[in-house]
Design an enzyme around this catalytic site. Structure first.
Site, short mmCIF file in Angstrom:
data_model
loop_
_atom_site.label_atom_id
_atom_site.label_comp_id
_atom_site.label_asym_id
_atom_site.label_seq_id
_atom_site.Cartn_x
_atom_site.Cartn_y
_atom_site.Cartn_z
N GLU A 153 -19.74 27.50 -53.73
CA GLU A 153 -20.23 29.15 -53.40
C GLU A 153 -21.07 28.78 -55.45
OE1 GLU A 153 -20.66 34.21 -53.08
OE2 GLU A 153 -18.81 32.93 -52.09
N LYS A 174 -2.46 35.61 -38.44
CA LYS A 174 -3.79 35.49 -38.62
C LYS A 174 -5.34 36.55 -38.64
CE LYS A 174 -2.01 31.25 -39.46
NZ LYS A 174 -2.20 29.26 -38.74
N ASP A 197 -2.87 27.61 -45.64
CA ASP A 197 -3.41 28.13 -45.39
C ASP A 197 -4.48 29.09 -44.75
OD1 ASP A 197 -3.53 28.50 -42.55
OD2 ASP A 197 -1.65 27.98 -40.90
N HIS A 208 -27.60 35.00 -59.15
CA HIS A 208 -26.81 34.04 -57.86
C HIS A 208 -28.39 33.75 -57.84
CE1 HIS A 208 -23.57 36.98 -56.30
NE2 HIS A 208 -23.41 35.28 -55.68
#
Length: 392
Positions: A89, A219, A293, A384
Site C-alpha cells: 500500500e 483468530k 501469524d 494517496h
C-alpha cells in the site's frame, strides 16, 4: 463422469528440497499454464521451512520499507528504532514515518505491557445446569492438579487461571496461560488437552468435552478478549506538543481533539472493534516483515484510543492494544528474512516478546497521529494520489 484427481507431487522421505519445489512448480505449470519464475526466486535452503508450510513451491515477495526513527521509552523497548514495514500500500510507510517523526520530536512514546495471557476454552457437557455448577466447583477445588497435568506438556507454558461460564448443561472453561516469548496457541492447545483428559479421568461422573468451545475466539475479534486480554495488553502514550503538531502535520491539538470526539461517535455507531483509525495497517506490515501469524491481526488490531486536551494546549494521546498476539521465538520468527527484520529491532530470540509488543504499540500510535491529522488537514486523498498510485 468424474475426472481423476491430480495429486500434488510429494516426497515422503524429504519433501523440502529445491528439486521437490521445482517438481511442484512444473506440475502447476502443466495444470494451469502459470509462469512461476518469480515465485521460484528465493535465497534460502528449503529445509528451513519444514514445520512452517506444506507443498512448498517458493516465495511470495512483499516489498519492505523502513520508517523511523521512533523513540520509545518503555519498560522493555528503550531507544530509537527503525521499523520494517512489509506492504503493497503506497503512502503507508510515508505516513507512519511522519507520525514517528512527530512523536520522537515530542519526546517519544511511553509503552507498558499491562498483562499477557493465551487461552484455550474447552466446553464440558453435563447432565443439567446443577451438575454443571457442581462440576465448576470441583474444577476450582482441583486447580493445582489440573495445572500440573497441563504443564507436563510444555517447558514454557504456565497455567495461571481458569475462568468459568455456564450455559444450560454446558460449562465453558477458559484456560489462561503465560507462554514466554511464543505466541503459544499450539502450546496451550496441547496443554489444555492434557488437562481435559486428566479431568475426564478423575471427575467422579463421566463427562464429555470439546477441546475448543470457541470462547477463546482464536483468530476472531471478540469483546471478551478486549475486556479480559488475549495475547498482550499493551499501552502506548505520548504528549503531542501543539507547536510540533502544527509544524509537521499542519493542524492544532484543539482541532485534532475535536475531530477525535467525532470519530469516537462514528466508531460507536458502527460497533467497531476499535475507536481509532487503522491499527491493522501498521501491525499487518510488521507481522509480515517479522514472521508473525498474520491471521492474528483479526484479534490484534482491536484497540482503544483515549485523548485529553491538556491545560497547556498540548494533547495527551494513548492507544491500548487489548489482544496483541506476537512472538519473538517459534513460528515464522526464525525464518531467514523475518529474523533479519527482528534483528533490525533488536528483538530476535528469547526474552524479547514484551519489547517487540511495546514497539508494535508505539508504531500504532505513530500511525494514528499521522492519519488523523491527514484527514483533518485535507491531504489524506491527495497523498494517496501522489504516493499510492502505480504509474508504469
Amino acid at each position: 463422469m468424474a475426472t481423476e484427481r491430480q495429486a500434488i507431487p510429494r516426497d515422503e522421505e524429504n519433501d523440502y528440497t529445491d528439486a521437490q519445489a521445482a517438481k511442484r512448480r512444473d506440475f502447476i505449470r502443466r495444470q494451469t499454464g502459470a509462469n512461476l519464475s518469480q515465485v521460484s526466486n528465493y535465497s534460502f535452503d528449503p529445509s528451513i521451512v519444514q514445520g512452517h508450510i506444506e507443498n512448498y513451491v517458493g516465495v511470495a515477495q512483499v516489498p519492505i520499507g523502513i520508517a523511523g526513527p521512533l523513540r520509545i521509552n518503555g519498560e522493555h523497548a528503550r531507544g530509537d528504532f527503525f521499523v520494517p514495514l512489509a506492504t503493497t500500500e503506497g503512502t503507508l510507510v510515508a505516513s507512519y514515518n511522519r507520525g514517528m517523526r512527530l512523536l520522537t520530536e515530542c519526546g517519544g512514546v511511553k509503552t507498558t505491557v499491562v498483562e499477557s495471557y493465551m487461552q484455550r476454552a474447552p466446553v464440558f457437557v453435563l447432565g443439567d445446569a446443577l451438575s454443571a455448577r457442581q462440576f465448576g466447583h470441583w474444577v476450582e477445588e482441583n486447580f493445582g492438579a489440573i495445572k500440573a497435568a497441563a504443564e507436563t506438556t510444555t517447558r514454557f507454558g504456565n497455567l495461571l487461571k481458569i475462568q468459568q461460564f455456564s450455559i444450560g448443561p454446558l460449562r465453558e472453561l477458559r484456560f489462561n496461560f503465560a507462554t514466554g516469548d511464543a505466541a503459544g496457541q499450539n502450546m496451550v492447545g496441547k496443554a489444555t488437552l492434557a488437562a481435559c483428559e486428566w479431568i475426564k479421568k478423575n471427575y467422579p461422573v463421566d463427562v464429555k468435552y470439546l477441546l475448543s468451545g470457541n470462547m477463546e475466539t482464536d483468530k476472531k475479534h471478540s469483546q471478551i478478549n478486549m475486556l479480559l486480554t488475549r495475547g498482550k495488553r499493551v499501552v502506548a502514550e505520548a504528549v503531542v506538543r501543539n507547536e510540533a503538531l502544527k509544524e509537521i502535520m499542519g493542524v492544532s491539538t484543539k482541532d485534532l481533539f475535536a475531530a477525535r470526539q467525532m470519530s469516537n461517535v462514528g466508531a460507536f455507531l458502527a460497533g467497531s472493534a476499535n475507536n481509532i483509525a487503522h491499527a491493522a495497517n501498521g501491525l499487518t506490515a510488521m507481522f509480515i516483515a517479522t514472521g508473525q501469524d498474520v491471521a492474528d491481526i483479526a484479534e490484534s488490531h482491536a484497540a482503544v484510543g483515549y485523548n485529553q486536551l491538556l491545560d497547556d494546549g498540548n494533547l495527551y494521546w494513548s492507544i491500548t492494544l487489548t489482544s496483541l498476539i506476537v512472538a519473538t521465538h517459534g513460528g515464522g520468527t526464525g525464518l531467514a528474512t523475518q529474523r533479519e527484520c527482528l534483528d533490525m529491532l533488536g528483538c530476535s530470540g528469547d526474552g524479547n516478546a514484551d519489547k517487540f509488543a511495546e514497539i508494535c504499540a508505539g508504531v500504532v500510535l505513530a500511525g494514528e497521529t499521522s492519519l488523523a491529522s491527514a484527514v483533518l488537514h485535507g491531504d489524506w486523498v491527495s497523498s494517496h494520489d501522489r504516493l499510492g498510485r502505480h504509474h508504469p
